[in-house]
Design a protein around this motif. Sequence first.
Motif, PDB file in Angstrom:
ATOM      1  N   TYR B 206       0.815  -1.215   0.000  1.00 46.54           N
ATOM      2  CA  TYR B 206       0.000   0.000   0.000  1.00 46.54           C
ATOM      3  C   TYR B 206       0.853   1.271   0.000  1.00 46.54           C
ATOM      4  O   TYR B 206       0.327   2.364   0.171  1.00 46.54           O
ATOM      5  CB  TYR B 206      -0.953   0.011   1.208  1.00 46.54           C
ATOM      6  N   TYR B 214       3.382   7.982   4.685  1.00 43.24           N
ATOM      7  CA  TYR B 214       2.310   7.117   4.193  1.00 43.24           C
ATOM      8  C   TYR B 214       1.459   6.676   5.377  1.00 43.24           C
ATOM      9  O   TYR B 214       1.989   6.369   6.448  1.00 43.24           O
ATOM     10  CB  TYR B 214       2.890   5.871   3.512  1.00 43.24           C
ATOM     11  N   ILE B 216      -2.177   4.290   6.327  1.00 35.67           N
ATOM     12  CA  ILE B 216      -3.355   3.516   5.892  1.00 35.67           C
ATOM     13  C   ILE B 216      -4.207   3.203   7.116  1.00 35.67           C
ATOM     14  O   ILE B 216      -3.700   3.128   8.242  1.00 35.67           O
ATOM     15  CB  ILE B 216      -2.985   2.196   5.165  1.00 35.67           C
ATOM     16  N   GLN B 227      -8.854   3.075   3.972  1.00 30.51           N
ATOM     17  CA  GLN B 227      -8.375   4.348   3.431  1.00 30.51           C
ATOM     18  C   GLN B 227      -6.864   4.363   3.387  1.00 30.51           C
ATOM     19  O   GLN B 227      -6.210   3.732   4.222  1.00 30.51           O
ATOM     20  CB  GLN B 227      -8.837   5.491   4.331  1.00 30.51           C
ATOM     21  N   MET B 228      -6.343   5.083   2.452  1.00 32.45           N
ATOM     22  CA  MET B 228      -4.889   5.239   2.420  1.00 32.45           C
ATOM     23  C   MET B 228      -4.540   6.649   1.961  1.00 32.45           C
ATOM     24  O   MET B 228      -5.330   7.303   1.279  1.00 32.45           O
ATOM     25  CB  MET B 228      -4.264   4.203   1.487  1.00 32.45           C
ATOM     26  N   GLY B 229      -3.398   7.115   2.373  1.00 32.60           N
ATOM     27  CA  GLY B 229      -3.009   8.476   1.993  1.00 32.60           C
ATOM     28  C   GLY B 229      -1.501   8.654   2.001  1.00 32.60           C
ATOM     29  O   GLY B 229      -0.776   7.923   2.679  1.00 32.60           O
ATOM     30  N   MET B 230      -1.047   9.589   1.194  1.00 31.72           N
ATOM     31  CA  MET B 230       0.379   9.935   1.179  1.00 31.72           C
ATOM     32  C   MET B 230       0.468  11.443   1.362  1.00 31.72           C
ATOM     33  O   MET B 230      -0.224  12.195   0.684  1.00 31.72           O
ATOM     34  CB  MET B 230       0.987   9.533  -0.169  1.00 31.72           C
ATOM     35  N   PHE B 231       1.282  11.852   2.308  1.00 26.09           N
ATOM     36  CA  PHE B 231       1.328  13.268   2.663  1.00 26.09           C
ATOM     37  C   PHE B 231       2.782  13.736   2.658  1.00 26.09           C
ATOM     38  O   PHE B 231       3.594  13.212   3.429  1.00 26.09           O
ATOM     39  CB  PHE B 231       0.699  13.475   4.047  1.00 26.09           C
ATOM     40  N   GLU B 239       0.353  20.015   3.855  1.00 27.95           N
ATOM     41  CA  GLU B 239       0.319  18.553   3.768  1.00 27.95           C
ATOM     42  C   GLU B 239       0.158  17.954   5.166  1.00 27.95           C
ATOM     43  O   GLU B 239      -0.550  16.968   5.345  1.00 27.95           O
ATOM     44  CB  GLU B 239       1.602  18.035   3.115  1.00 27.95           C
ATOM     45  N   ARG B 242      -3.358  18.316   6.072  1.00 29.28           N
ATOM     46  CA  ARG B 242      -4.176  17.340   5.343  1.00 29.28           C
ATOM     47  C   ARG B 242      -4.107  15.981   6.050  1.00 29.28           C
ATOM     48  O   ARG B 242      -5.115  15.308   6.231  1.00 29.28           O
ATOM     49  CB  ARG B 242      -3.638  17.238   3.902  1.00 29.28           C
ATOM     50  N   MET B 243      -2.911  15.610   6.481  1.00 32.84           N
ATOM     51  CA  MET B 243      -2.754  14.327   7.179  1.00 32.84           C
ATOM     52  C   MET B 243      -3.477  14.371   8.532  1.00 32.84           C
ATOM     53  O   MET B 243      -4.092  13.387   8.945  1.00 32.84           O
ATOM     54  CB  MET B 243      -1.273  14.014   7.377  1.00 32.84           C
ATOM     55  N   PHE B 246      -7.022  13.783   7.924  1.00 34.03           N
ATOM     56  CA  PHE B 246      -7.189  12.375   7.548  1.00 34.03           C
ATOM     57  C   PHE B 246      -7.268  11.512   8.817  1.00 34.03           C
ATOM     58  O   PHE B 246      -8.132  10.645   8.943  1.00 34.03           O
ATOM     59  CB  PHE B 246      -5.993  11.964   6.676  1.00 34.03           C
TER      60      PHE B 246
END
Lengths: 353, 342
Positions: B206, B214, B216, B227-231, B239, B242-243, B246
């Motif tokens: 992931y 990163y 998840i 859900q997954m995200g990269m910040f 950023e 944003r995280m 999240f």
Amino acid sequence: MKHPFMVYAMVFSGTFLVTVLLVPIFRWCARRLDIVDRPSAKRKIHKEPIPYLGGVPFYICFLGTVLFIELFYPQFSQDSFYPMAFVGTIIVLMGLYDDVSDMSSLKKLILELALGVVLFFWGFKTMEMAHPLGGTWHVGWLAIVVTPLWIAGIINAVNFSDGMDGLAGGLVFICALSIFIISLKSNQIVSCILMVYLMGTTAGFLVYNFHPASVFMGDAGALFLGFILGTSTLIEQQKGVAVIALAAPMVVMAIPFLDTALSFYRRMLRAREGKFFMPDRDHLHHRLLDLGLTQRQVVLSMYYVSAFMGLMAFIVSGVPGTYAFLALVLAAMAILFGVVVLRFIEGLANHHD
Amino acid sequence: MWLVIAVLFAGFNAVYWPVRAHQIQNAPDNFMSHASYLYAHGAQTQAIKRLKEGIARFHPVCPEPYQVLAEWHFKETKENLPWCMAAGYFYQALRGEGKTRSSLLTRAAEMESTELPKAIIKPEIKQPVSLLAGNLGLVWGVGETLLTLPVERQLAILSLSGGNSIDFHGRIGRTGVKSPVNILVQSGGGRAGRYCTHLLVRGREYAGNRRGFYAILIDPQSGQVTQMGMFDVWQSEEEAARMENFLKDAPTGMIGAFAVADEASVNLTSGLENALSTFGLEPRTFINSQPALFGLHYSFAALGVKGAAEDTAVQAWSPDEFDGCEGHAVTCGTLRLAEDGT
């Protein structure tokens, strides 16, 4: 992170009081030892001999501040304080030598750069540089060039601005205040302490140095103030690693830097005549004075522009990368515009003559 | 006047150095020399305690603290501390080169594997373990040496890299939650750059190889990644915000897995740190005598549960450098080793 405002208050009031108490003593010593600035050269503005050595209390206050932190607040102590004190001592001795018997600019520059290299290997081995648009660059060994150039650049910028009553002290105070506010926002406690020290000691000195000045800081003071300002902007820490963060200090110091750059340009023009290291009477403050402004008006207008640049630096440090870049461009354009306007007014004045 | 300056500086030195020497001796990151001082002065128990504290706080990436601790512990109790000896070999290996490095890593793996539970390793675990061990082998310049080791020893190396932060019973730290799936998190911060970052759930990847943090979220019942995200927290505070959002929006009970790729500390805001603390993460290391989650160019991997008590999550980190030694990629995770899930 909680800021130790009590420490800031103690450092400010302590350095202010010590400077206010010590300056008259060193003024007396300077008169006794005949270490005075005689208004012989054309570029000198004052009419009477004014004693030097007003800058020695800056050095004493710095040593006192370091000891105060070590003894009472060791959690804010830094390994780089001792190299700063050691190299600062050499800088003060060099400045004293220059005050007593003129030292050539070339020798001073070589020594400043050499001391910058010494500092790099001794506590300032910073290989990361803050990116003006966010994040950091790994500059590696290029830092060995950046560090001495930055330190020598600021030392000379402060030294060049020391040509009028209260000018260098006031500009350093405004720069320190601006960097203090920026450091406060970014939780840089050590930087805040050093800036508070600079503010306290320069405020104390301005009591005697604001127009009409009864004492000058001399090269001993100007070089030392520039040295501390330069090195303290190099010890900013980001998550445990020192990072060279030059964008904000460069904007804050824009006026002294501009003066240095213009001076360098003039010197390049007369280098063919072998006069590169000869001082002149074309610094910004001299030119404003020649336009008919009084000393007080020149100094206050320089303060005003410097405070504006401090505000710009604050904006640069607090906005996202793209806007910071725009703010930097705006600051550069404002400076360029100022230079063009100055040239235009000078042209008009010459035309009238 | 020069004499005055010289006298002032001499006076400064006379006060500064005794005070500074005392400060250095007691500085948190100077635990090695403080412990040695205590040991030499007969306070063996205190010395061992100080050394253990220092290792736990700073995860030193040089062999000496582990070797000294193993030696002192043996002298005191006449018993070995296998993990400590394994860590000693491990860091000695990272300092060495070529064949020496390979043989020391093999030795460290051998020693550490004696600490792991004896269980039959499911085939589905073998593939992700080999992938991560192979990565480390490449980063550490030992080629495929680690891949030639039995899977238990590869697992031992992964466990050593994260300071024993892989659980073999499916638990997620001290959160009281058991993961329904096998999770392995590897961070390639610092020297390993961004090419050693993995978030493996049930063996599925992931994470990517872009710079940043990163994250998840895994459903604690089904084990599905919801859900997954990269910040890119290196780049900007936006950023980080944003995280933060999240993580704030994540439902309570969700399992969170986090890995740093390359760098993610430059804009690590206090808001983001607080959001991470809601997953049970806690500043466990010290930077400039201040508690911190991780610092510039640190490798950092973590596994927590939304709503868990602070300091209960699994955290693995390695500093950029310690005492002149370079940091390394780290791995943490939770595995259900045996077929029966014990």
